[in-house]
Design an enzyme around this catalytic site. Structure first.
Site, PDB file in Angstrom:
ATOM      1  N   CYS A 155       0.830  -1.208   0.000  1.00  0.00           N
ATOM      2  CA  CYS A 155       0.000   0.000   0.000  1.00  0.00           C
ATOM      3  C   CYS A 155       0.864   1.257   0.000  1.00  0.00           C
ATOM      4  CB  CYS A 155      -0.891   0.040   1.246  1.00  0.00           C
ATOM      5  SG  CYS A 155      -1.984  -1.368   1.447  1.00  0.00           S
ATOM      6  N   ASP A 160      20.355  37.250 -15.075  1.00  0.00           N
ATOM      7  CA  ASP A 160      19.070  37.437 -15.739  1.00  0.00           C
ATOM      8  C   ASP A 160      18.394  38.718 -15.249  1.00  0.00           C
ATOM      9  OD1 ASP A 160      16.727  35.929 -17.300  1.00  0.00           O
ATOM     10  OD2 ASP A 160      15.877  36.816 -15.482  1.00  0.00           O
TER      11      ASP A 160
END
Length: 469
Positions: free
Chosen positions: A34, A428
């Site tokens: 599970c 940037d």
């Protein structure tokens, strides 16, 4: 991969969904495995084992729980970001490389012998490449059984099985049900697959939280007409897949992204799912990312305000590299206009197709056109792989060897195409503007030094700085 029993036990006892995909709970008394978050009664400690993957559990004779569907849990965040051989192998297997090229093809891509690759995977994830690919085929088959009306024989071959008998035996072994029994559990569909057999609807789970608006706005701002775009709360894009074209419509929901996939060949279901997951960064661990970034008092307010911001990645690494080159020193809007000139069909051009375009299709300076042609030549020749399966440092270094590609372009490509969680772009303009807005250093050298505290999640910091700009 070492799993601490006590840690896993606490996660399973508290049904902590953050650990779904990190390990599975195998119950020795029932022979069922599970998710950690399974709502079933928690078994006694002496009756459980914790294994790193569904494939490892299947390899040892455990069947998948039909209640919590552990085979469909989010992928491991560790293997998603790791740049080592195992992480690269897991990404390539998810993209279907073993089904298409076999284990020799996978080993060749990674530069290791088949035996050594098997040894590394078994040690880390509890199963070799064949077992991992088999687990993926079984999950693909289950999705097709439960969401389409295709014949079971068609599903067997679409999922990658070599025969109907192999398909039947595998499904029965992994799910404890025959394919016909699983079909009885089929969910109701909003469309009629009999009229459109190439359409498959699936749910792509993720670890909460997910800041959907950040993803959609980023991708929408950079959409190319005819390739991708936004429609309300959904994102749609065309896909280049191994066996033909496809389209994906992705709509973020509660705990999952609803994906409607239109495929020319159903053998492309697993690669399409893997690429959509990669595009939306669905295997990330947002809690781990936000915990590190939130320790910086200057970033903490935006982390608290917008939890779960992801890095928009790629369905096609070459496309991202082209976008990075085109975007050098021009605005996002201008880059979209230039990129649209390069598109001549329903999907973004491949490296081979870009090389065949006339010079008139490149609405850019001559030097940049030459850079794109050199990049395409490297990819087309196999000297450069941009699919996330290569060594990141080596790939980034090779990118910089292409004339006209510098650190900004290479880092942008690493962040989005290669899935590097720690790429950074200190020069940037948008990053510097965002830094200034948050009171961070706004010159490249000082910002790069400050960003050291954000490791290993600097790519996620870049997205937050862009949003703040």
């Amino acid at each position: 991969m070492e799993l601490d029993f006590d840690t896993c036990r606490r996660a399973a006892t508290s049904r902590d969904a953050r650990f779904d995909g990190v390990f599975v709970t195998a119950v020795k008394s029932t022979k069922i495995y599970c998710r950690p978050s399974c709502p079933a009664i928690v078994p006694k400690a002496e009756n459980v084992r914790f294994l790193p993957t569904a494939a490892a559990a299947q390899r040892e004779g455990f069947r998948a729980c039909l209640r919590c569907r552990p085979d469909a849990a989010p992928g491991s965040p560790a293997w998603d970001v790791r740049g080592d051989v195992v992480g690269r192998a897991m990404r390539l297997i998810a993209d279907g490389v073993v089904d298409r090229d076999g284990v020799p093809g996978l080993a060749g891509r990674l530069g290791y012998t088949e035996r050594h690759l098997h040894r590394m995977l078994t040690s880390e994830v509890g199963a070799g490449p064949l077992a991992l690919a088999r687990a993926q085929r079984a999950q693909t088959a289950r999705v097709l059984i439960e969401t389409t009306r295709l014949g079971l024989a068609e599903i067997a071959f679409a999922a990658g099985f070599g025969s109907v008998r192999q398909f039947n035996d595998t499904v029965r072994e992994i799910y404890g049900r025959t394919p016909s029994d699983l079909r009885v559990r089929r969910t109701q569909l909003s469309h009629d697959p009999a009229q459109d057999p190439g359409v498959v609807s699936v749910r792509l789970p993720f670890r909460a939280p997910l800041h959907a608006e950040a993803l959609l706005s980023f991708l929408g701002d950079r959409a190319i007409d005819g390739i991708d775009g936004l429609a309300g709360d959904s994102y749609q894009r065309n896909l280049r897949l191994p066996h033909g074209p496809g389209t994906a419509v992705l709509r973020p929901g509660d705990g999952h992204v609803a994906a409607t996939l239109r495929l020319a060949d159903l053998r492309d279901l697993a690669p399409a799912v893997a690429r959509c997951r990669r595009l939306f960064d669905l295997d990330a661990d947002p809690a781990a990312v936000d915990a590190v970034l939130g320790e910086d008092p200057l970033l903490a307010p935006v982390v608290l305000k917008e939890a779960g911001v992801r890095v928009p990645r790629a369905t096609d690494g070459f496309e991202i590299a082209v976008r990075a080159v085109v975007g050098q020193q021009i605005s996002v809007a201008a880059a979209r206009t230039v990129l649209r000139r390069l598109v001549t069909g329903p999907v973004f051009p491949s490296a081979e197709e870009l090389l065949e375009l006339p010079d008139s299709a490149f609405a850019m300076p001559v030097a940049r056109r030459r850079t794109l042609r050199a990049l395409a030549t490297s990819v087309a020749s196999g000297e450069l792989y941009l699919d996330g399966g290569g060594d990141r440092d080596e790939t980034t270094a090779r990118l910089k060897e292409v004339p006209g590609i510098g650190d900004w372009t290479a880092q942008y490509t690493a962040m989005r195409a290669l899935g590097d969680p720690d790429a950074f772009l200190p020069t940037d303009l948008g990053v510097l503007r965002g830094a200034r807005a948050l009171g961070l250093p706004d010159d490249p050298r000082s910002l790069a030094a400050h960003a050291e505290r954000w490791r290993p999640w600097r790519s996620y910091a870049v997205i937050r700085l862009w949003r703040s700009s």
